[in-house]
Design an enzyme around this catalytic site. Structure first.
Site, PDB file in Angstrom:
ATOM      1  N   THR A 198      -1.407  -0.906  -4.385  1.00 27.95           N
ATOM      2  CA  THR A 198      -2.301   0.240  -4.575  1.00 27.95           C
ATOM      3  C   THR A 198      -1.680   1.462  -3.917  1.00 27.95           C
ATOM      4  O   THR A 198      -0.886   1.345  -2.971  1.00 27.95           O
ATOM      5  CB  THR A 198      -3.684   0.005  -3.930  1.00 27.95           C
ATOM      6  N   GLU A 241       0.845  -1.192   0.000  1.00 26.63           N
ATOM      7  CA  GLU A 241       0.000   0.000   0.000  1.00 26.63           C
ATOM      8  C   GLU A 241       0.882   1.244   0.000  1.00 26.63           C
ATOM      9  O   GLU A 241       1.790   1.370   0.821  1.00 26.63           O
ATOM     10  CB  GLU A 241      -0.892   0.051   1.239  1.00 26.63           C
ATOM     11  N   CYS A 242       0.631   2.149  -0.919  1.00 24.58           N
ATOM     12  CA  CYS A 242       1.313   3.443  -0.999  1.00 24.58           C
ATOM     13  C   CYS A 242       2.824   3.260  -0.944  1.00 24.58           C
ATOM     14  O   CYS A 242       3.427   2.798  -1.904  1.00 24.58           O
ATOM     15  CB  CYS A 242       0.807   4.377   0.106  1.00 24.58           C
ATOM     16  N   GLY A 243       3.481   3.588   0.177  1.00 24.80           N
ATOM     17  CA  GLY A 243       4.919   3.416   0.256  1.00 24.80           C
ATOM     18  C   GLY A 243       5.350   1.986   0.034  1.00 24.80           C
ATOM     19  O   GLY A 243       6.381   1.717  -0.599  1.00 24.80           O
TER      20      GLY A 243
END
Length: 436
Positions: A427, A327-329
């Site tokens: 994501t 997720e993200c990072g």
């Protein structure tokens, strides 16, 4: 029976978190059990709440969660004496289109729970106008009740007197006024406050904030303004399926942005979670059946991540036979390369073709509704996932198959679709809940 109160403000940056932490610690010092919550998608503040109260805090979110989920989450405050919900942004700030049970505004939570609002107002650069703002917020939405006001960063006694008189004329209680006090400022970085776990002196800072607030705010009057509350436990909890039976979870200063209610929901469903630190060059647990890399600050540690060969090779070996999600990072680290703020390109895990840059910064912020085009750990193809995206990195390349069709809160399709390749998925949004 516990009492409940919402801490909110006209805008961000006026001192909601500091006041929430100070009140929580001050009442705890008096022997009261205090439970905190965070309204909205901020994943940093709950750790500060836990540091102040000794009790785990979670997010409640009217855009992403239904009333049953919110009732389930807040019911943990049933054995507390005081329950505080810290708001996000301004009291009525949310998105334009209604989500599951509201727009994501703090006011939704206040009205839903029936708790009055303690308004934090920073009257810097104004005097009587502060009373006009407070009166406008009091009258804007009939279902939201204002308990009173705490003034923050007042410039002088004369300044305080002017604001107090105007608020008194408007029929609004003033519980206290805080002069400027640098010793209780919480350090910040580009995604918000520096995380509680990174601050060795956080306990002392909260103690000083509690002492300072107790000196300038009528704690008894604030407590009397809170509403008696009989929590109604919901039959259904958070609608989240664990991504696996045994989850290897990256957890350190670079990978820490995961909502506490998500981890609790996974454990409640019977999953085991084993943590590992990529920054310490640790590989995921070989006995796990799924690996999850949450968001955080990999852009601040990109060189170290690139140099940690044991972590990267262990992650690649894991992904040969089992699913890995970021997720993200965490998504950025699953990619091929990450360019840091100085323009230096660092090799990442290479499980996805994603290339990101923190040198070319642009803010991406908002709620996300994703319909999965393919399965990801814990969720089937076609599932509708609600989450929130907040980062400054840009995509330089994304050659893989999109994971989902993603919309913002207005229904507009956005370009950050996530991606998938083999057993790897990722994501840019942080998952909050799945639609029932």
């Amino acid at each position: 029976m516990p009492v409940g109160l919402v801490i909110s403000a006209p805008a961000s940056g006026v001192g909601k978190t500091t006041l929430t932490l100070a009140l929580a610690r001050a009442w705890r010092n008096r022997g009261l059990n205090v439970q905190c919550f965070k309204s909205g998608p901020d994943y940093i503040d709950p750790a500060f709440h836990a540091a102040a109260t000794g009790r785990a805090s979670v997010n409640v979110d009217s855009w992403a969660m239904d009333r049953a989920t919110i009732s389930h989450l807040v019911s943990r405050g049933a054995d507390a004496d005081v329950v505080l919900a810290e708001g996000s942004m301004g009291l009525f700030d949310g998105v334009a289109a209604r989500g599951v049970s509201g727009t994501g505004a703090t006011a939704d939570i206040a009205e839903m729970l029936g708790w009055p609002v303690l308004l934090v107002i920073d009257p810097s650069g104004q005097a009587q106008t502060a009373a006009a703002i407070a009166a406008g917020l009091r009258d804007y939405r009939p279902g939201v009740r204002l308990a009173g006001v705490a003034l923050n960063r007042v410039a002088s006694q004369r300044h305080e007197d002017l604001v107090r008189r105007a608020l008194d004329d408007a029929g609004i209680a003033v519980f206290g006024a805080l002069p400027r006090h640098a010793e209780i400022n919480l350090p910040k970085r580009h995604l918000g406050l520096v995380q509680a776990e990174e601050q060795a002196e956080i306990g002392k800072l909260i103690d000083e904030a509690a002492r300072f607030v107790a000196e300038h705010v009528d704690l008894d009057a604030v407590l009397r303004s809170a509403a008696s509350w009989s929590p109604q436990p919901a039959a259904n909890g958070v609608n989240v399926t664990p991504p696996g039976q045994r989850i290897a979870l990256a957890r350190d200063a670079a990978f820490s942005f995961v909502y506490p209610h998500m981890l609790e929901a996974w454990r409640a469903a019977g999953a085991d979670i084993s943590t590992f630190s990529p920054l310490a060059d640790e590989a995921p647990d070989a006995s796990a059946d799924v690996c999850w890399l949450p968001g955080g600050y990999p852009e601040l540690h990109a060189g170290k991540i690139a140099a940690n060969a044991r972590f990267r090779s262990g992650l690649r070996a894991f992904a040969e036979t089992r699913p890995v999600h970021g997720e993200c990072g965490g998504y950025m680290v699953l990619g091929t390369a990450l360019t840091d703020a100085d323009g230096v390109c660092h090799e990442m895990a290479g499980l996805l073709g994603l290339e990101t840059s923190f040198a070319k910064r642009r803010m991406h912020l908002g709620y996300r509704l994703a319909e999965l085009a393919a399965p990801m750990p814990g969720h089937r193809a076609g599932a509708r996932l609600r989450g929130h995206e907040f980062h400054y990195s840009t995509i330089a390349a994304q050659p893989d198959t999109p994971l989902a069709v993603v919309h913002d809160a207005t229904g507009a399709v956005i370009a950050e679709t996530g991606s998938r390749r083999g057993n790897a998925t990722g994501t840019f949004f942080h998952l909050i809940a799945e639609d029932r």
